[in-house]
Motif scaffolding. Structure first.
Motif, short mmCIF file in Angstrom:
data_model
loop_
_atom_site.label_atom_id
_atom_site.label_comp_id
_atom_site.label_asym_id
_atom_site.label_seq_id
_atom_site.Cartn_x
_atom_site.Cartn_y
_atom_site.Cartn_z
N ASN A 29 -42.86 25.55 -42.49
CA ASN A 29 -42.84 24.19 -41.95
C ASN A 29 -41.43 23.60 -41.99
O ASN A 29 -40.99 22.93 -41.06
CB ASN A 29 -43.80 23.30 -42.73
N ARG A 30 -40.73 23.87 -43.10
CA ARG A 30 -39.35 23.38 -43.23
C ARG A 30 -38.45 23.99 -42.18
O ARG A 30 -37.65 23.31 -41.53
CB ARG A 30 -38.85 23.70 -44.64
N THR A 32 -39.29 25.56 -39.24
CA THR A 32 -39.61 25.20 -37.86
C THR A 32 -39.22 23.75 -37.58
O THR A 32 -38.84 23.41 -36.45
CB THR A 32 -41.11 25.41 -37.57
N GLY A 33 -39.28 22.90 -38.60
CA GLY A 33 -38.80 21.53 -38.43
C GLY A 33 -37.31 21.49 -38.15
O GLY A 33 -36.84 20.72 -37.30
N GLY A 36 -36.74 22.68 -34.53
CA GLY A 36 -37.07 21.63 -33.58
C GLY A 36 -36.03 20.53 -33.53
O GLY A 36 -35.67 20.04 -32.45
N LYS A 37 -35.49 20.15 -34.69
CA LYS A 37 -34.47 19.10 -34.73
C LYS A 37 -33.22 19.51 -33.99
O LYS A 37 -32.66 18.73 -33.19
CB LYS A 37 -34.14 18.77 -36.19
N LEU A 49 -45.08 24.48 -31.96
CA LEU A 49 -44.69 25.14 -33.20
C LEU A 49 -45.61 26.34 -33.37
O LEU A 49 -46.83 26.22 -33.26
CB LEU A 49 -44.83 24.19 -34.39
#
Length: 295
Positions: A29-30, A32-33, A36-37, A49
């Motif tokens: 999650n970290r 892929t975040g 995305g950013k 995602l």
């Protein structure tokens, strides 16, 4: 032209085994975040995602390539090492330009399929793309692309001209206006071949290595479906080239792709990792398989 990017984390399955489901999920999650950013900072839109990666769409090829290079550079300069591990997280990316159909926020089209397959084909730290993207780039970005020649992508009848984005800052980025590499050939390319659990590492030169049933081959494979000199692998113009010389052919499975490039007295470039099935397809009984990895 809209441009699709698939960015995947290499070896995510192993991370879940190493860290456990809960900790690995938090790490995914970290990461892929973060992906995305960075994509959004370069005008990209995250469509999905994917658990261990991101599917994003950009308004043009230049923004997509810049975003991918930014991410790879960030992972190189500020590596992320999973808890309890020693190997930094690595990314593999595929980039393709083309028309898209959008339905309820999701995107469909040939470019989406191609970008996904390019990501599967790419090795760790690699960005692979096609002629379509090269055509869309401005002249200043085209020297970043190094031609790997024509290759088959899973599900496509025609070959696609594949390029690798040379994003590392310590590379000599001298190239022709047609995108063909003019780098000094690397005489220290490393090819790892694994047969029956035993790995051999070769430093490739123009003299190359041989795979075959002959005991004098660089990698002997004792199977009746394998010819005495079944295939040769050598360095040519800075690329690693596999040439089939067998009676029954060689099937090359790149990355995690289920479909192969079938060779019969023909050749292809080896990039990333995969498997060679000698004399038969991979699902044949006790198929003689050789795993490869280029570095």
């Amino acid at each position: 032209m809209p441009t699709v990017v698939f960015a995947d984390i290499v070896g995510s399955t192993g991370l879940f085994e190493q860290m456990g489901d809960a900790n690995a999920s938090l790490l995914m999650n970290r990461l892929t975040g973060l992906l995305g950013k960075v994509f959004e900072e370069h005008r990209g839109r995250v469509v999905k995602l994917l658990g261990d990666g991101v599917f994003a769409v950009f308004p043009d090829a230049g923004s997509a390539i810049t975003a991918c290079v930014t991410l790879q550079s960030r992972f190189q300069s500020d590596p992320v090492i999973p808890t309890g591990g020693t190997t930094p997280i690595q990314m593999q990316m595929g980039v393709e330009s083309g028309e898209l159909v959008e339905i309820d926020g999701d995107c469909f089209g040939d470019a989406v399929n191609s970008a996904s397959r390019l990501a599967d084909l790419a090795g760790a730290d690699q960005i692979l793309t096609t002629q379509h993207v090269w055509d869309e780039l401005v002249a200043a970005q085209r020297p970043l692309l190094r031609s790997l020649g024509p290759m088959h992508l899973r599900g496509k009848a025609q070959t696609s001209h594949i390029y690798r984005v040379e994003w590392q800052t310590d590379r000599d980025l001298d190239a022709t206006a047609m995108g063909m590499s003019m780098y000094t050939p690397n005489v220290h390319q490393t090819l790892s071949l694994t047969l029956l659990g035993r790995t051999q590492v070769f430093q490739l030169t123009t003299t190359g290595i041989t795979i075959g049933r002959s005991t004098e081959a660089s990698l002997p494979v004792l199977d009746p479906r394998v010819s005495r000199v079944h295939a040769t692998i050598r360095s040519r113009g800075g690329q690693i080239v596999l040439a089939d010389a067998s009676s029954f052919g060689t099937w090359v499975y790149f990355g995690n792709q289920a479909e192969a490039v079938a060779l019969r007295r023909t050749e292809c470039f080896l990039v990333g990792f995969g498997q060679l099935s000698l004399g038969c397809q991979i699902d044949a009984d006790k198929a003689p398989l050789v795993a490869f990895e280029v570095s």
